[in-house]
Write a protein that holds these residues in place. Structure first.
Motif, PDB file in Angstrom:
ATOM      1  N   UNK A  35       0.825  -1.219   0.000  1.00  0.00           N
ATOM      2  CA  UNK A  35       0.000   0.000   0.000  1.00  0.00           C
ATOM      3  C   UNK A  35       0.855   1.263   0.000  1.00  0.00           C
ATOM      4  N   UNK A  36       1.892   1.286   0.831  1.00  0.00           N
ATOM      5  CA  UNK A  36       2.757   2.472   0.875  1.00  0.00           C
ATOM      6  C   UNK A  36       3.476   2.695  -0.441  1.00  0.00           C
ATOM      7  N   UNK A  37       3.941   1.608  -1.066  1.00  0.00           N
ATOM      8  CA  UNK A  37       4.611   1.730  -2.359  1.00  0.00           C
ATOM      9  C   UNK A  37       3.650   2.237  -3.423  1.00  0.00           C
ATOM     10  N   UNK A  38       2.390   1.804  -3.361  1.00  0.00           N
ATOM     11  CA  UNK A  38       1.404   2.271  -4.321  1.00  0.00           C
ATOM     12  C   UNK A  38       1.178   3.776  -4.207  1.00  0.00           C
ATOM     13  N   UNK A  39       1.095   4.294  -2.979  1.00  0.00           N
ATOM     14  CA  UNK A  39       0.902   5.732  -2.789  1.00  0.00           C
ATOM     15  C   UNK A  39       2.088   6.519  -3.347  1.00  0.00           C
ATOM     16  N   UNK A  40       3.318   6.033  -3.111  1.00  0.00           N
ATOM     17  CA  UNK A  40       4.489   6.755  -3.603  1.00  0.00           C
ATOM     18  C   UNK A  40       4.530   6.742  -5.127  1.00  0.00           C
ATOM     19  N   UNK A  41       4.222   5.586  -5.727  1.00  0.00           N
ATOM     20  CA  UNK A  41       4.216   5.492  -7.183  1.00  0.00           C
ATOM     21  C   UNK A  41       3.191   6.449  -7.793  1.00  0.00           C
ATOM     22  N   UNK A  42       2.011   6.495  -7.227  1.00  0.00           N
ATOM     23  CA  UNK A  42       0.949   7.344  -7.766  1.00  0.00           C
ATOM     24  C   UNK A  42       1.322   8.820  -7.659  1.00  0.00           C
ATOM     25  N   UNK A  43       1.893   9.220  -6.515  1.00  0.00           N
ATOM     26  CA  UNK A  43       2.273  10.626  -6.327  1.00  0.00           C
ATOM     27  C   UNK A  43       3.399  11.026  -7.277  1.00  0.00           C
ATOM     28  N   UNK A  44       4.392  10.171  -7.447  1.00  0.00           N
ATOM     29  CA  UNK A  44       5.506  10.491  -8.339  1.00  0.00           C
ATOM     30  C   UNK A  44       5.082  10.501  -9.799  1.00  0.00           C
ATOM     31  N   UNK A  45       4.175   9.629 -10.163  1.00  0.00           N
ATOM     32  CA  UNK A  45       3.704   9.602 -11.558  1.00  0.00           C
ATOM     33  C   UNK A  45       2.914  10.869 -11.883  1.00  0.00           C
ATOM     34  N   UNK A  46       2.075  11.287 -10.981  1.00  0.00           N
ATOM     35  CA  UNK A  46       1.274  12.487 -11.214  1.00  0.00           C
ATOM     36  C   UNK A  46       2.136  13.747 -11.271  1.00  0.00           C
ATOM     37  N   UNK A  47       3.242  13.779 -10.516  1.00  0.00           N
ATOM     38  CA  UNK A  47       4.129  14.947 -10.516  1.00  0.00           C
ATOM     39  C   UNK A  47       5.255  14.836 -11.540  1.00  0.00           C
ATOM     40  N   UNK A  48       5.216  13.825 -12.373  1.00  0.00           N
ATOM     41  CA  UNK A  48       6.243  13.596 -13.413  1.00  0.00           C
ATOM     42  C   UNK A  48       7.641  13.416 -12.805  1.00  0.00           C
ATOM     43  N   UNK A  49       7.723  12.893 -11.595  1.00  0.00           N
ATOM     44  CA  UNK A  49       8.988  12.659 -10.926  1.00  0.00           C
ATOM     45  C   UNK A  49       9.322  11.172 -10.821  1.00  0.00           C
ATOM     46  N   UNK A  50       8.513  10.349 -11.440  1.00  0.00           N
ATOM     47  CA  UNK A  50       8.765   8.910 -11.378  1.00  0.00           C
ATOM     48  C   UNK A  50      10.013   8.564 -12.207  1.00  0.00           C
ATOM     49  N   UNK A  51      10.893   7.768 -11.633  1.00  0.00           N
ATOM     50  CA  UNK A  51      12.142   7.374 -12.300  1.00  0.00           C
ATOM     51  C   UNK A  51      12.183   5.859 -12.442  1.00  0.00           C
ATOM     52  N   UNK A  52      12.965   5.412 -13.436  1.00  0.00           N
ATOM     53  CA  UNK A  52      13.025   3.989 -13.761  1.00  0.00           C
ATOM     54  C   UNK A  52      14.480   3.538 -13.872  1.00  0.00           C
ATOM     55  N   UNK A  53      14.676   2.265 -13.619  1.00  0.00           N
ATOM     56  CA  UNK A  53      15.939   1.580 -13.925  1.00  0.00           C
ATOM     57  C   UNK A  53      15.667   0.608 -15.068  1.00  0.00           C
ATOM     58  N   UNK A  54      16.452   0.738 -16.133  1.00  0.00           N
ATOM     59  CA  UNK A  54      16.285  -0.115 -17.308  1.00  0.00           C
ATOM     60  C   UNK A  54      17.536  -0.972 -17.451  1.00  0.00           C
ATOM     61  N   UNK A  55      17.346  -2.279 -17.507  1.00  0.00           N
ATOM     62  CA  UNK A  55      18.469  -3.219 -17.670  1.00  0.00           C
ATOM     63  C   UNK A  55      18.259  -4.035 -18.941  1.00  0.00           C
ATOM     64  N   UNK A  56      19.263  -4.019 -19.806  1.00  0.00           N
ATOM     65  CA  UNK A  56      19.235  -4.765 -21.067  1.00  0.00           C
ATOM     66  C   UNK A  56      20.363  -5.779 -21.033  1.00  0.00           C
ATOM     67  N   UNK A  57      20.037  -7.021 -21.359  1.00  0.00           N
ATOM     68  CA  UNK A  57      21.034  -8.087 -21.441  1.00  0.00           C
ATOM     69  C   UNK A  57      20.973  -8.727 -22.827  1.00  0.00           C
TER      70      UNK A  57
END
Length: 254
Positions: free
Chosen positions: A177-199
């Motif tokens: 639940x806590x992770x969901x709230x953080x994800x939603x807030x960061x997505x709405x504020x355009x502050x969500x960041x990602x890690x991309x791994x290619x092998x």
């Protein structure tokens, strides 16, 4: 007065040391015979000599082989000047990102489109790629992955840039639940960041021949949403996973 008819006996003279009687016949001693050498001794000597010759021959052969390989490698490098491929994250889009809070938990629905550039800087050497896989996760939210995708192997010609497009998705993924709230807030504020791994794995292709494939891991960290759709491309780290060796066997066309 002495009696002339009975003279005194003359004293016997002592022979000096080392004196040899010339009238005594010489007795020659038989020549001493050496004890015969056992045949096994000659066999051991021959075996030892053969072993020494074989060791010397092998040492010279290995030394010459090393010199030939070193010269061939130097000439190969000077002529072809091989370079490793480079990878760059071109774009990252999230056409769908939804955090749904329900009475029975928090669920995530997400779709992601990733484009990665694979560049071959060589003018005389091509590349052959194996299966390429990508995995994406949210930064700062432990245990929340946004899916994975893969592409089949492909071949890349000289001085070529190939864009690899991946699509990942998760549906009704249960998250904390806590992770969901953080994800939603960061997505709405355009502050969500990602890690991309290619092998992936790639091998050199030259004159219809191909090397064993070398494993490569490309990691693009902290890719922000506002930077992933335009502007300067995020920096990525590239690590090789395994050394390559020549595989003797022709491949189709080059």
């Amino acid at each position: 007065m002495a009696d002339p008819s009975n003279p005194k006996p003359k004293p016997i003279l002592q022979k000096p040391p080392g004196y040899k009687d010339p009238n005594k016949p010489l007795i020659s001693k038989p020549p001493t015979r050496k004890a015969p050498i056992h045949p096994a001794y000659h066999q051991k000597q021959k075996r030892k000599s053969c072993c020494c010759c074989c060791c010397c021959f092998m040492f010279i052969f290995i030394l010459l082989l090393i010199i030939i390989v070193a010269i061939a490698g130097g000439l190969f490098y000077l002529w072809f000047k091989p370079k490793l491929p480079s990878f760059q994250l071109q774009s990252l889009e999230t056409p769908k990102f939804k955090v749904d809070v329900r009475p029975d938990g928090t669920f995530l629905d997400s779709q992601t489109v990733i484009r990665v550039q694979a560049r071959n800087p060589n003018s005389k050497i091509g590349f052959s790629y194996g299966k390429t896989q990508v995995r994406i996760s949210a930064v700062g939210v432990d245990g929340v992955g946004l899916g994975s995708g893969s592409l089949a192997g492909f071949e890349q010609g000289t001085r070529n840039v190939t864009v690899l497009k991946f699509s990942t998705a998760v549906k009704n993924q249960l998250i904390e639940d806590g992770a969901g709230k953080r994800l939603k807030a960061r997505y709405q504020s355009k502050q969500l960041a990602f890690d991309v791994e290619v092998r992936t794995r790639f091998g050199l292709r030259l004159w219809g021949w191909e090397t064993e494939k070398l494993g490569v891991r490309v990691l693009c960290e902290d890719v922000r949403m506002r930077k992933s759709t335009g502007g300067a491309s995020p920096k990525c780290k590239i690590n090789t996973l395994k050394c390559s060796i020549w595989r003797y066997g022709p491949t189709r066309g080059f």
